[in-house]
Structures are given as structure tokens and as C-alpha cells.
Design a protein around this motif. Structure first.
Motif, short mmCIF file in Angstrom:
data_model
loop_
_atom_site.label_atom_id
_atom_site.label_comp_id
_atom_site.label_asym_id
_atom_site.label_seq_id
_atom_site.Cartn_x
_atom_site.Cartn_y
_atom_site.Cartn_z
N MET A 1 50.02 48.17 3.47
CA MET A 1 51.09 48.91 3.30
C MET A 1 52.00 47.94 2.07
SD MET A 1 53.94 50.84 5.63
CE MET A 1 55.60 50.44 5.23
N SER A 2 52.40 48.50 0.99
CA SER A 2 53.57 47.76 0.32
C SER A 2 54.83 48.02 0.61
CB SER A 2 52.94 48.11 -1.15
OG SER A 2 53.23 49.63 -1.64
N LEU A 3 55.79 47.19 0.05
CA LEU A 3 57.22 47.69 0.09
C LEU A 3 57.27 49.10 -0.46
CD1 LEU A 3 59.14 44.36 -0.67
CD2 LEU A 3 58.84 45.65 1.59
N PRO A 4 58.46 49.87 0.13
CA PRO A 4 58.76 50.98 -0.49
C PRO A 4 59.52 50.70 -1.87
CG PRO A 4 59.64 50.87 1.93
CD PRO A 4 58.97 49.50 1.62
N GLU A 5 59.49 52.01 -2.51
CA GLU A 5 59.95 51.87 -3.76
C GLU A 5 61.16 51.72 -4.10
OE1 GLU A 5 57.90 54.63 -6.41
OE2 GLU A 5 56.08 54.31 -5.83
N LYS A 6 62.18 52.63 -2.92
CA LYS A 6 63.40 52.50 -3.28
C LYS A 6 64.19 51.57 -2.30
CE LYS A 6 62.87 57.35 -3.72
NZ LYS A 6 62.96 58.56 -3.08
N ALA A 7 65.05 50.69 -2.91
CA ALA A 7 65.89 49.90 -2.11
C ALA A 7 67.29 50.12 -1.97
CB ALA A 7 65.90 48.59 -3.09
N PHE A 8 67.80 49.96 -0.96
CA PHE A 8 69.04 50.59 -0.34
C PHE A 8 69.78 49.36 0.17
CE2 PHE A 8 72.05 52.62 2.71
CZ PHE A 8 72.71 53.45 1.64
N PRO A 9 70.42 48.26 -0.73
CA PRO A 9 71.06 47.33 -0.02
C PRO A 9 72.34 47.66 0.35
CG PRO A 9 71.37 47.64 -2.59
CD PRO A 9 70.46 48.72 -2.21
N VAL A 10 72.86 47.07 1.48
CA VAL A 10 73.81 47.56 2.16
C VAL A 10 74.75 46.15 2.45
CG1 VAL A 10 74.95 48.33 4.47
CG2 VAL A 10 72.73 49.38 3.61
N SER A 11 76.20 46.19 2.01
CA SER A 11 76.81 45.05 1.96
C SER A 11 77.42 44.89 3.43
CB SER A 11 78.11 45.03 0.94
OG SER A 11 78.97 46.24 1.13
N ASP B 1 80.85 44.77 4.04
CA ASP B 1 81.92 46.00 4.18
C ASP B 1 81.44 47.26 4.21
OD1 ASP B 1 83.71 44.00 3.36
OD2 ASP B 1 84.03 44.22 1.35
N GLN B 2 80.14 47.79 3.59
CA GLN B 2 79.76 48.88 3.69
C GLN B 2 79.14 49.03 5.27
OE1 GLN B 2 79.56 51.68 1.41
NE2 GLN B 2 79.16 52.87 3.36
N PHE B 3 78.49 48.14 5.72
CA PHE B 3 77.98 48.25 7.11
C PHE B 3 79.05 48.26 7.96
CE2 PHE B 3 75.86 46.81 10.92
CZ PHE B 3 74.65 47.53 11.10
N HIS B 4 80.17 47.63 7.76
CA HIS B 4 81.26 47.89 8.77
C HIS B 4 81.95 49.29 8.76
CE1 HIS B 4 85.45 46.71 10.15
NE2 HIS B 4 84.87 46.58 11.14
N ARG B 5 82.01 49.81 7.56
CA ARG B 5 82.51 50.91 7.28
C ARG B 5 81.74 51.94 8.12
NH1 ARG B 5 84.15 49.09 2.21
NH2 ARG B 5 82.21 49.84 1.41
N ASP B 6 80.22 51.90 7.89
CA ASP B 6 79.43 52.87 8.62
C ASP B 6 79.41 52.64 10.32
OD1 ASP B 6 78.79 53.75 6.01
OD2 ASP B 6 76.74 52.62 5.74
#
Length: 165
Positions: free
Chosen positions: A1-11, A13-18
């Protein structure tokens, strides 16, 4: 299995808000949680934020190794069990926290240990969604979430460059 095509980087700050957004949703359930069980390692950071926001002092871990490398989910192994007292009454009143439910395999193992617990994750993919009760953001199955603790600062190619044919 290769890495998925879509990347969703989370900072951070964003992780804390989520994580706080997840805490808001959980506060709306109006349950007095007796404990949080976080699935390590990914559940450690959101469990810390959620425990603060909801005033839950008892935090437990269940340690399950699932990603043996960053491309494939390998065999699942329970490395540390949940404290027996929290397993009483099938986990009723316990909040299980993880960062992500991907395929749902890890969640299924913990759900079997505590079928009456409430399962929450920050992020959910379609295959894992049926295993959890509350989440904040759903991403497609072919998206790879890059959590802040896994990243350094590097140049990111524009999305349009990934789709040139």
C-alpha cells in the motif's frame, strides 16, 4: 500500500482548537465522566486537553500498537490493558479518547473491552466512523493526517502540482 494521495497537515494550534471543539461536544452530552481512557499514543494529547476542559482527573491508558510504519497498518497488539475497575459495568461512564479513527480496527478492540463507554475522536475516516460516538472532523479514507508531533517545518508543494497529469 502506498501513501494516500491527499495530505492533511494539522498544526498544534489547529489540533488544540479541534480538541477543544470535541470537548464542547462532549460537554453537551451532559454525562459526568468518571474517567478518560486514552488510546496511546495518539489519544494522549487530546485526552489532556479534554480532561482539562471537562474537569476529569482520572486518566487511564490502553496501549495498542497498530501502525508499524507510516504506510500500512500492521497487526494490532494490546501492550497495556485497562485498569480492571474501569472495565466494571462494561465501561459505562467512561470516555475513550483517540486522535483518529481510521479503519476502526483499533477502536473495535477497545470497544469490545468497554462496550458501554463513549468513544470520541478528533478526526474520523469513513471506515472507522461506525465505531465511534463523537468526532469533530471527517476526512476521506485516502487522506493521510500529519499530526503536529510527527512534523517539522518543510516546504509543501501546492496541491495543483500533485494533480498535473
Amino acid at each position: 500500500m502506498s501513501l494516500p494521495e491527499k495530505a492533511f497537515p494539522v498544526s498544534w494550534d489547529q489540533f488544540h482548537r479541534d480538541a477543544r471543539a470535541l470537548a464542547w461536544r462532549l460537554a453537551g452530552i451532559n454525562v459526568e465522566w468518571k474517567a478518560i481512557v486514552c488510546i496511546t499514543r495518539g489519544g494522549l494529547v487530546p485526552a489532556a486537553v479534554i480532561s482539562r476542559e471537562l474537569g476529569v482527573r482520572l486518566i487511564e491508558t490502553v496501549c495498542i500498537a497498530s501502525y508499524h510504519d507510516y504506510t500500512e497498518q500492521g497487526e494490532l497488539k494490546v501492550l497495556k490493558e485497562i485498569t480492571p475497575s474501569l472495565l466494571e459495568n462494561e465501561g459505562a461512564g467512561v470516555l475513550i479518547v483517540d486522535d483518529l479513527t481510521d479503519t476502526g480496527k483499533t477502536a473495535a478492540i477497545v470497544r469490545a473491552m468497554m462496550p458501554k463507554a463513549h468513544f470520541a475522536a478528533i478526526y474520523a475516516k469513513p471506515k472507522g466512523r461506525p465505531m465511534i460516538d463523537t468526532f469533530v472532523t471527517e476526512v476521506s479514507q485516502d487522506t493521510w493526517i500529519y499530526f503536529p508531533w510527527d512534523m517539522g517545518f518543510t516546504y509543501q508543494k501546492p496541491i495543483s502540482e500533485d494533480h498535473r497529469g
